[in-house]
Design a protein around this motif. Structure first.
Motif, PDB file in Angstrom:
ATOM      1  N   ASP A   1      -3.017  14.692 -24.289  1.00 41.08           N
ATOM      2  CA  ASP A   1      -2.439  15.518 -22.971  1.00 41.08           C
ATOM      3  C   ASP A   1      -1.591  14.628 -22.274  1.00 41.08           C
ATOM      4  O   ASP A   1      -0.687  15.079 -21.765  1.00 41.08           O
ATOM      5  N   VAL A   2      -2.081  13.236 -21.905  1.00 39.44           N
ATOM      6  CA  VAL A   2      -1.259  12.644 -20.822  1.00 39.44           C
ATOM      7  C   VAL A   2      -0.030  11.985 -21.584  1.00 39.44           C
ATOM      8  O   VAL A   2       1.069  12.172 -21.185  1.00 39.44           O
ATOM      9  N   VAL A   3      -0.128  12.017 -23.098  1.00 41.72           N
ATOM     10  CA  VAL A   3       1.441  11.521 -23.711  1.00 41.72           C
ATOM     11  C   VAL A   3       2.131  12.790 -24.026  1.00 41.72           C
ATOM     12  O   VAL A   3       3.587  12.651 -23.463  1.00 41.72           O
ATOM     13  N   SER A   4       1.439  14.081 -24.060  1.00 41.13           N
ATOM     14  CA  SER A   4       2.339  15.216 -23.812  1.00 41.13           C
ATOM     15  C   SER A   4       3.140  15.304 -22.541  1.00 41.13           C
ATOM     16  O   SER A   4       4.281  15.913 -22.524  1.00 41.13           O
ATOM     17  N   VAL A   5       2.472  15.006 -21.318  1.00 42.64           N
ATOM     18  CA  VAL A   5       2.892  15.296 -20.204  1.00 42.64           C
ATOM     19  C   VAL A   5       3.974  14.290 -19.920  1.00 42.64           C
ATOM     20  O   VAL A   5       5.058  14.579 -19.343  1.00 42.64           O
ATOM     21  N   HIS A   6       3.867  13.110 -20.170  1.00 43.14           N
ATOM     22  CA  HIS A   6       4.973  11.904 -19.825  1.00 43.14           C
ATOM     23  C   HIS A   6       6.074  11.709 -20.858  1.00 43.14           C
ATOM     24  O   HIS A   6       7.168  11.462 -20.682  1.00 43.14           O
ATOM     25  N   ALA A   7       5.719  11.926 -22.084  1.00 44.35           N
ATOM     26  CA  ALA A   7       6.803  11.895 -23.120  1.00 44.35           C
ATOM     27  C   ALA A   7       7.491  12.799 -23.314  1.00 44.35           C
ATOM     28  O   ALA A   7       8.951  13.073 -23.563  1.00 44.35           O
ATOM     29  N   ALA A   8       6.947  14.316 -23.414  1.00 46.22           N
ATOM     30  CA  ALA A   8       7.539  15.379 -23.803  1.00 46.22           C
ATOM     31  C   ALA A   8       7.907  16.240 -22.570  1.00 46.22           C
ATOM     32  O   ALA A   8       8.456  17.466 -22.755  1.00 46.22           O
ATOM     33  N   GLY A   9       7.333  16.003 -21.257  1.00 43.39           N
ATOM     34  CA  GLY A   9       7.604  16.549 -20.057  1.00 43.39           C
ATOM     35  C   GLY A   9       7.040  17.960 -20.015  1.00 43.39           C
ATOM     36  O   GLY A   9       7.402  18.826 -19.325  1.00 43.39           O
ATOM     37  N   ARG A  10       5.980  18.129 -20.799  1.00 39.50           N
ATOM     38  CA  ARG A  10       5.165  19.478 -20.667  1.00 39.50           C
ATOM     39  C   ARG A  10       4.207  19.261 -19.460  1.00 39.50           C
ATOM     40  O   ARG A  10       4.097  18.210 -19.002  1.00 39.50           O
ATOM     41  N   SER A  11       3.759  20.694 -18.947  1.00 37.05           N
ATOM     42  CA  SER A  11       2.849  20.603 -17.819  1.00 37.05           C
ATOM     43  C   SER A  11       1.527  20.376 -18.245  1.00 37.05           C
ATOM     44  O   SER A  11       0.999  20.190 -19.486  1.00 37.05           O
ATOM     45  N   PRO A  12       0.604  19.800 -17.380  1.00 37.84           N
ATOM     46  CA  PRO A  12      -0.820  19.500 -17.801  1.00 37.84           C
ATOM     47  C   PRO A  12      -1.270  20.593 -18.365  1.00 37.84           C
ATOM     48  O   PRO A  12      -1.388  21.766 -18.129  1.00 37.84           O
ATOM     49  N   ALA A  13      -2.443  20.196 -19.012  1.00 39.80           N
ATOM     50  CA  ALA A  13      -3.296  21.158 -19.745  1.00 39.80           C
ATOM     51  C   ALA A  13      -4.155  21.729 -18.492  1.00 39.80           C
ATOM     52  O   ALA A  13      -4.651  21.309 -17.658  1.00 39.80           O
ATOM     53  N   ARG A  14      -4.478  23.130 -18.940  1.00 41.13           N
ATOM     54  CA  ARG A  14      -5.113  23.817 -17.945  1.00 41.13           C
ATOM     55  C   ARG A  14      -6.772  23.186 -17.629  1.00 41.13           C
ATOM     56  O   ARG A  14      -7.230  23.289 -16.581  1.00 41.13           O
TER      57      ARG A  14
ATOM     58  N   LEU B   1     -10.702  20.529 -14.421  1.00 40.69           N
ATOM     59  CA  LEU B   1     -11.683  19.463 -14.406  1.00 40.69           C
ATOM     60  C   LEU B   1     -11.472  18.570 -13.408  1.00 40.69           C
ATOM     61  O   LEU B   1     -12.649  18.056 -12.618  1.00 40.69           O
ATOM     62  N   MET B   2     -10.216  18.233 -13.313  1.00 38.96           N
ATOM     63  CA  MET B   2     -10.085  17.236 -12.031  1.00 38.96           C
ATOM     64  C   MET B   2     -10.128  17.779 -10.750  1.00 38.96           C
ATOM     65  O   MET B   2     -10.630  17.352  -9.840  1.00 38.96           O
ATOM     66  N   GLU B   3      -9.943  19.029 -10.525  1.00 36.06           N
ATOM     67  CA  GLU B   3     -10.088  19.962  -9.321  1.00 36.06           C
ATOM     68  C   GLU B   3     -11.765  20.167  -9.049  1.00 36.06           C
ATOM     69  O   GLU B   3     -12.301  19.672  -7.903  1.00 36.06           O
ATOM     70  N   TRP B   4     -12.310  20.377 -10.035  1.00 36.37           N
ATOM     71  CA  TRP B   4     -13.855  20.385  -9.878  1.00 36.37           C
ATOM     72  C   TRP B   4     -14.601  18.988  -9.580  1.00 36.37           C
ATOM     73  O   TRP B   4     -15.575  19.137  -8.807  1.00 36.37           O
TER      74      TRP B   4
END
Length: 330
Positions: A151-164, A169-172
């Motif tokens: 998920d981290v690589v897809s966000v920083h390398a492909a410019g995708r939005s973070p997984a829901r 999980l981070m908010e909780w």
């Protein structure tokens, strides 16, 4: 008129003599000093005898060939010296003695196994590798790390939005931490703490609680024996004590408990015999750490007391006095 040879009498060989002959014959089967006899047994029925010996053989050696030589020699020698028919002999190998090279020669001589490991240390329990728990924990950890890394690589390398799921999980976690006062966060923190304690205990303990270390004859030899095997040896040895009809044995890491049921005989004598037999058996196992022995002997419901002595069984009649040898018979 002469008496026929068949009516002149008979010669009886006692079982004790047959046992002694069988034990002596076992020591003569191999080279001098290589066979050591622990205990022998003999049963004579008419002109036939059954014998058995428990021995210590040298190591290294081919056990089936050495045992067959001892068995055949014991049977032939006992039959030749006693005149009885000995169909076969039962040989039980209780332990092995390691041979060491004698100084100045190339021959191997048997060496007694010591109770302590050379160097002054004690033999330790084998360390469990715990392959299955480690494999499961590594698989779960690798799967979680791989999921987060993807998920981290897809966000920083492909410019995708973070997984829901990661966002939720981070908010909780931000709102339900241990310092928020909510019970789910405190419960998860306690569970993680207990898991860490368990992992630390598993990492610093050897495991394999069913195995007991055996004192090896050399520093490079590490031997163990299962507690169930020690219990079986104790059970078989105690069952041979006269009067014992039932045996229960429990062997732990530091102590051994023996419970025996007595069918006949004196309880005090039977308890001493059971304790001595159990101590000899434990000593023969060669454990690096001797076990504390606890023996309990109880009489069975059908227990028979020992027969009274002859003096007590034939009391003198009241009013009668022993007659002197010089007094005439009326």
């Amino acid at each position: 008129m002469s008496t026929p040879p068949a009516d002149r009498g008979s010669t009886t060989v006692a079982e004790r003599a047959v046992r002694r002959i069988a034990e002596r014959a076992a020591t003569e089967a191999l080279a001098p000093g290589e066979v050591r006899v622990h205990r022998g047994s003999a049963a004579v029925r008419g002109r036939r005898a059954r014998v058995g010996v428990a021995v210590t053989l040298p190591y290294p050696a081919v056990l089936d060939e050495a045992g067959e030589r001892v068995r055949s020699h014991v049977a032939d020698r006992t039959a030749g010296l006693t005149g009885l028919a000995v169909p076969s002999a039962r040989v039980r190998v209780r332990e092995l003695r390691v041979r060491e090279r004698a100084e100045g020669t190339g021959t191997l001589a048997p060496k007694e196994a010591s109770q302590e490991v050379p160097g002054g240390g004690r033999a330790r329990r084998p360390w469990s590798q715990r392959r299955l728990p480690v494999a499961v924990l590594a698989f779960v950890g690798a799967a979680l790390c791989g999921l987060f890394l993807y998920d981290v690589v897809s966000v920083h390398a492909a410019g995708r939005s973070p997984a829901r799921w990661r966002t939720r999980l981070m908010e909780w976690l931000a709102t339900h931490g241990p310092d928020s006062g909510a019970w789910p966060g405190a419960a998860i923190a306690a569970a993680v703490f207990l898991l860490g304690v368990v992992l630390l205990v598993v990492a610093v303990t050897p495991g394999r609680r069913r195995l007991l270390p055996v004192a090896g004859p050399d520093a490079g030899i590490h031997a163990v024996i299962d507690r169930s095997s020690v219990a079986s040896l104790l059970r078989d040895a105690v069952a041979e004590v006269p009067g014992v009809t039932r045996v229960r044995v429990r062997v732990g890491r530091r102590r051994a408990r023996v419970r025996a049921g007595l069918g006949f005989g004196s309880p005090a004598t039977a308890r001493r015999a059971v304790a001595d037999t159990a101590r000899e058996t434990l000593a023969a196992c060669g454990l690096a750490r001797p076990l504390r022995l606890k023996v309990r002997v109880r009489t069975e419901p059908a227990w028979r007391a020992p027969a009274p002595s002859a003096a007590k069984s034939t009391p003198v009649a009241a009013g009668s006095m022993p007659r002197s040898a010089d007094e005439p018979t009326p």
